[in-house]
Scaffold this active site. Sequence first.
Site, PDB file in Angstrom:
ATOM      1  N   MET A  61       0.823  -1.212   0.000  1.00 27.17           N
ATOM      2  CA  MET A  61       0.000   0.000   0.000  1.00 27.17           C
ATOM      3  C   MET A  61       0.859   1.264   0.000  1.00 27.17           C
ATOM      4  O   MET A  61       0.711   2.150   0.828  1.00 27.17           O
ATOM      5  CB  MET A  61      -0.938  -0.016   1.212  1.00 27.17           C
ATOM      6  N   ARG A  62       1.789   1.308  -0.938  1.00 28.11           N
ATOM      7  CA  ARG A  62       2.641   2.477  -1.114  1.00 28.11           C
ATOM      8  C   ARG A  62       2.619   2.860  -2.588  1.00 28.11           C
ATOM      9  O   ARG A  62       2.499   1.992  -3.446  1.00 28.11           O
ATOM     10  CB  ARG A  62       4.086   2.172  -0.713  1.00 28.11           C
ATOM     11  N   ASN A  78       0.387  -5.719 -10.653  1.00 25.30           N
ATOM     12  CA  ASN A  78      -0.401  -5.403  -9.471  1.00 25.30           C
ATOM     13  C   ASN A  78      -1.787  -5.994  -9.668  1.00 25.30           C
ATOM     14  O   ASN A  78      -2.234  -6.194 -10.792  1.00 25.30           O
ATOM     15  CB  ASN A  78      -0.509  -3.887  -9.280  1.00 25.30           C
ATOM     16  N   HIS A  80      -5.831  -5.392  -8.450  1.00 27.18           N
ATOM     17  CA  HIS A  80      -6.717  -4.383  -7.880  1.00 27.18           C
ATOM     18  C   HIS A  80      -8.125  -4.960  -7.789  1.00 27.18           C
ATOM     19  O   HIS A  80      -8.593  -5.601  -8.735  1.00 27.18           O
ATOM     20  CB  HIS A  80      -6.706  -3.125  -8.762  1.00 27.18           C
ATOM     21  N   ASP A 112       2.215   1.382 -14.062  1.00 25.91           N
ATOM     22  CA  ASP A 112       2.812   2.527 -14.734  1.00 25.91           C
ATOM     23  C   ASP A 112       2.924   3.656 -13.717  1.00 25.91           C
ATOM     24  O   ASP A 112       2.794   3.425 -12.516  1.00 25.91           O
ATOM     25  CB  ASP A 112       2.025   2.919 -15.991  1.00 25.91           C
ATOM     26  N   GLY A 114       0.909   6.032 -13.026  1.00 26.27           N
ATOM     27  CA  GLY A 114      -0.351   6.429 -12.410  1.00 26.27           C
ATOM     28  C   GLY A 114      -0.766   5.464 -11.310  1.00 26.27           C
ATOM     29  O   GLY A 114      -0.083   4.491 -10.997  1.00 26.27           O
ATOM     30  N   ASP A 116      -3.177   2.650 -10.412  1.00 24.49           N
ATOM     31  CA  ASP A 116      -4.065   1.645 -11.007  1.00 24.49           C
ATOM     32  C   ASP A 116      -4.444   2.003 -12.444  1.00 24.49           C
ATOM     33  O   ASP A 116      -5.590   1.832 -12.866  1.00 24.49           O
ATOM     34  CB  ASP A 116      -5.325   1.457 -10.148  1.00 24.49           C
ATOM     35  N   GLU A 145      -9.302 -13.034  -7.219  1.00 25.10           N
ATOM     36  CA  GLU A 145      -7.913 -12.558  -7.249  1.00 25.10           C
ATOM     37  C   GLU A 145      -6.946 -13.733  -7.144  1.00 25.10           C
ATOM     38  O   GLU A 145      -5.913 -13.755  -7.813  1.00 25.10           O
ATOM     39  CB  GLU A 145      -7.654 -11.574  -6.104  1.00 25.10           C
TER      40      GLU A 145
END
Length: 178
Positions: A61-62, A78, A80, A112, A114, A116, A145
């Site tokens: 969570m960084r 990642n 999400h 990238d 941004g 998500d 997930e």
Amino acid sequence: MISNKHDAAGLKTASEKYGVPTKVVPADGQKGWDYDKKLVATLEGAGVTATDGLVCLAGFMRIISPEFVRHYRMRILNIHPALLPSFPGLHAQKQAIDYGVKVSGCTVHFVDDGVDSGPVILQKMVPVVQDDTEETLSTRILEQEHQAYPEAVRLFAEGRLRVEGRQRARAMTCLSGL
């Protein structure tokens, strides 16, 4: 497995259940590239370089620095808990319920600069039911997930991902016997 927190549940699971080496790299108040340089050094020490290996984020969570993203370009995945580009950032399940969508899910994507916003690799859908809470929807999405992330890693490892433009990553069909 690397964590920035000593008490991350995944550390114990990784080491005890799967025999995966673990390392804690505490932030100690560092942010951005100052901290991420420590991660790069740790990853490269484990053989994950800018041209070999894969960085898989899960519960990290960084915000990763642009320098880290550039270093591992198209080598950071990642997951999400929403069907991106809808509901990026925190509390995606609550955002979905509050918005009134009928379908949510999860997205595995390349990272990238941004939040998500990287190219989508794959998505799994989950219906949103009338009496869902953030917790009940989160539980059903988490089940998906656990299927989607390994599938995306496998596609990457097999060299079957192709990014076309910025928005799409497609699995290439592998033909044999030709």
